[in-house]
Design a protein around this motif. Sequence first.
Motif, PDB file in Angstrom:
ATOM      1  N   HIS A   1      37.801 -97.270  22.500  1.00  0.00           N
ATOM      2  CA  HIS A   1      37.781 -95.815  22.317  1.00  0.00           C
ATOM      3  C   HIS A   1      38.282 -95.127  23.585  1.00  0.00           C
ATOM      4  O   HIS A   1      39.040 -94.155  23.523  1.00  0.00           O
ATOM      5  CB  HIS A   1      36.369 -95.311  21.998  1.00  0.00           C
ATOM      6  CG  HIS A   1      35.798 -95.877  20.736  1.00  0.00           C
ATOM      7  ND1 HIS A   1      34.481 -95.710  20.371  1.00  0.00           N
ATOM      8  CD2 HIS A   1      36.372 -96.630  19.766  1.00  0.00           C
ATOM      9  CE1 HIS A   1      34.272 -96.328  19.209  1.00  0.00           C
ATOM     10  NE2 HIS A   1      35.394 -96.900  18.827  1.00  0.00           N
TER      11      HIS A   1
ATOM     12  N   GLU B   1      33.785 -99.609  22.665  1.00  0.00           N
ATOM     13  CA  GLU B   1      33.727 -98.428  23.552  1.00  0.00           C
ATOM     14  C   GLU B   1      34.926 -98.445  24.496  1.00  0.00           C
ATOM     15  O   GLU B   1      35.521 -97.394  24.775  1.00  0.00           O
ATOM     16  CB  GLU B   1      32.416 -98.377  24.347  1.00  0.00           C
ATOM     17  CG  GLU B   1      31.117 -98.438  23.531  1.00  0.00           C
ATOM     18  CD  GLU B   1      30.927 -97.333  22.509  1.00  0.00           C
ATOM     19  OE1 GLU B   1      31.843 -96.513  22.304  1.00  0.00           O
ATOM     20  OE2 GLU B   1      29.863 -97.299  21.867  1.00  0.00           O
TER      21      GLU B   1
ATOM     22  N   HIS C   1      27.410 -98.349  15.410  1.00  0.00           N
ATOM     23  CA  HIS C   1      26.615 -98.287  16.646  1.00  0.00           C
ATOM     24  C   HIS C   1      25.277 -97.609  16.367  1.00  0.00           C
ATOM     25  O   HIS C   1      24.226 -98.037  16.844  1.00  0.00           O
ATOM     26  CB  HIS C   1      27.356 -97.514  17.745  1.00  0.00           C
ATOM     27  CG  HIS C   1      28.709 -98.087  18.084  1.00  0.00           C
ATOM     28  ND1 HIS C   1      29.597 -97.458  18.912  1.00  0.00           N
ATOM     29  CD2 HIS C   1      29.302 -99.245  17.692  1.00  0.00           C
ATOM     30  CE1 HIS C   1      30.699 -98.201  19.015  1.00  0.00           C
ATOM     31  NE2 HIS C   1      30.539 -99.284  18.279  1.00  0.00           N
TER      32      HIS C   1
ATOM     33  N   GLU D   1      31.411 -95.851  15.359  1.00  0.00           N
ATOM     34  CA  GLU D   1      30.185 -95.192  15.827  1.00  0.00           C
ATOM     35  C   GLU D   1      29.085 -95.227  14.778  1.00  0.00           C
ATOM     36  O   GLU D   1      27.902 -95.274  15.109  1.00  0.00           O
ATOM     37  CB  GLU D   1      30.472 -93.744  16.259  1.00  0.00           C
ATOM     38  CG  GLU D   1      31.387 -93.612  17.475  1.00  0.00           C
ATOM     39  CD  GLU D   1      30.838 -94.249  18.754  1.00  0.00           C
ATOM     40  OE1 GLU D   1      29.616 -94.439  18.851  1.00  0.00           O
ATOM     41  OE2 GLU D   1      31.643 -94.560  19.650  1.00  0.00           O
TER      42      GLU D   1
ATOM     43  N   PHE E   1      28.496 -86.946  19.837  1.00  0.00           N
ATOM     44  CA  PHE E   1      29.801 -87.452  19.391  1.00  0.00           C
ATOM     45  C   PHE E   1      30.168 -86.857  18.029  1.00  0.00           C
ATOM     46  O   PHE E   1      31.315 -86.485  17.797  1.00  0.00           O
ATOM     47  CB  PHE E   1      29.805 -88.989  19.294  1.00  0.00           C
ATOM     48  CG  PHE E   1      29.976 -89.692  20.632  1.00  0.00           C
ATOM     49  CD1 PHE E   1      29.938 -88.995  21.835  1.00  0.00           C
ATOM     50  CD2 PHE E   1      30.184 -91.059  20.679  1.00  0.00           C
ATOM     51  CE1 PHE E   1      30.103 -89.643  23.062  1.00  0.00           C
ATOM     52  CE2 PHE E   1      30.353 -91.723  21.900  1.00  0.00           C
ATOM     53  CZ  PHE E   1      30.308 -91.026  23.091  1.00  0.00           C
TER      54      PHE E   1
ATOM     55  N   GLU F   1      32.605 -92.558  26.754  1.00  0.00           N
ATOM     56  CA  GLU F   1      32.695 -93.916  26.192  1.00  0.00           C
ATOM     57  C   GLU F   1      32.243 -94.938  27.234  1.00  0.00           C
ATOM     58  O   GLU F   1      31.552 -95.913  26.909  1.00  0.00           O
ATOM     59  CB  GLU F   1      34.135 -94.219  25.771  1.00  0.00           C
ATOM     60  CG  GLU F   1      34.695 -93.282  24.708  1.00  0.00           C
ATOM     61  CD  GLU F   1      34.070 -93.470  23.340  1.00  0.00           C
ATOM     62  OE1 GLU F   1      33.308 -94.441  23.155  1.00  0.00           O
ATOM     63  OE2 GLU F   1      34.329 -92.649  22.447  1.00  0.00           O
TER      64      GLU F   1
HETATM   65 FE   LIG Z   1      32.627 -94.940  21.297  1.00  0.00          FE
END
Ligand SMILES: [Fe+2]
Length: 325
Positions: free
Chosen positions: A103, A100, A209, A206, A176, A69
């Motif tokens: 996370h 992040e 992202h 995510e 991931f 992360e």
């Molecule tokens: Fe992440």
Amino acid sequence: MILGRPLNEDMQLRPIKYQWAYDLYNQAVANTWFPHEISLGEDLEDFKKMSEDERHAVSFLMSFFNPAELIVNRSLALGVYPYLKAPETHLYLAKQMWEEANHSMAFEYVLETFPLDREVIFKRHRETPSIKAKEDYITKFTQRMTENLDIETLEGKKDFVRNLIAYNIVMEGVWFYSGFMVALSFRQKQQLKNFASMIDWVVRDESLHLKFGINLILTILEENPDLSTPEFAAEIKNMVIEAVEMEVAYNNDMFPRGILGLNADYVNQYVRYIADRRLEELGFEPHYNDANPAQWMATETDTLQLVNFFETQNTNYEVNNRAHK
Ligand SMILES: [Fe+2]
Ligand SMILES: [Fe+2]
């Protein structure tokens, strides 16, 4: 042009040039969540009853995810933010960087809750060749962004795209998801349900992202036609294929024997399936043509569901109207 050194003249939000970036910022804000709102008490009881191999899989996941992360954040801070001119992209990246960090703190919370040896977990990401190889792959591309890079040149733009493919498509989009599938598979066995809810939240972040990264890559390719050569396309595709091979080695270390309903072959088939989806999102033909071995992922976190998530208002996940499963 979205690429370039941002000047003070660029620090004006309106008129918005890249609506997708602005929309993603608002979606990300609506998806804000906090790890400590999820209670892991039941999961601790599950964990205590798990086999040695199952615990190894959980702790191996932590060894990769926790530093990963922060590695993504370093790629964003050094390799993405300084080279984008549009303020709406800066808004989004600021939110992503907080996510992040969130996370990373979520995985910290798991480490604090489960009886896991933090020393072992932290050391392992540098001492296990299959994890170190993944980290070094990402770092190699981020490093280039800090060394005399001229974003106005063709080579500078290529390095930007390479770094983007590495941390976004490969790290966030393939590695991931491989880890998410393993983590969520415990819920399939009625174990670690609250941990799985936490992973659901991470997946929602995510997926945004990824959407940002893919939109950014496609925008850059559209604005810089000199990047679209067969050689560069082949290089990008090979980066994804190399990353799949690295994930196969990593999964073999995660499952030296396999655990109930889960082994390296099964996870690796999912990795090839998800890598094909990423290739398609970039405009390539699929490379592996494997079926999704984890059809159950389709009901929770599949790419199709994620696309719907992006396109709808996703009111289920609004900050003021949240309900943990
Ligand atoms: Fe992440
Ligand atoms: Fe991410």
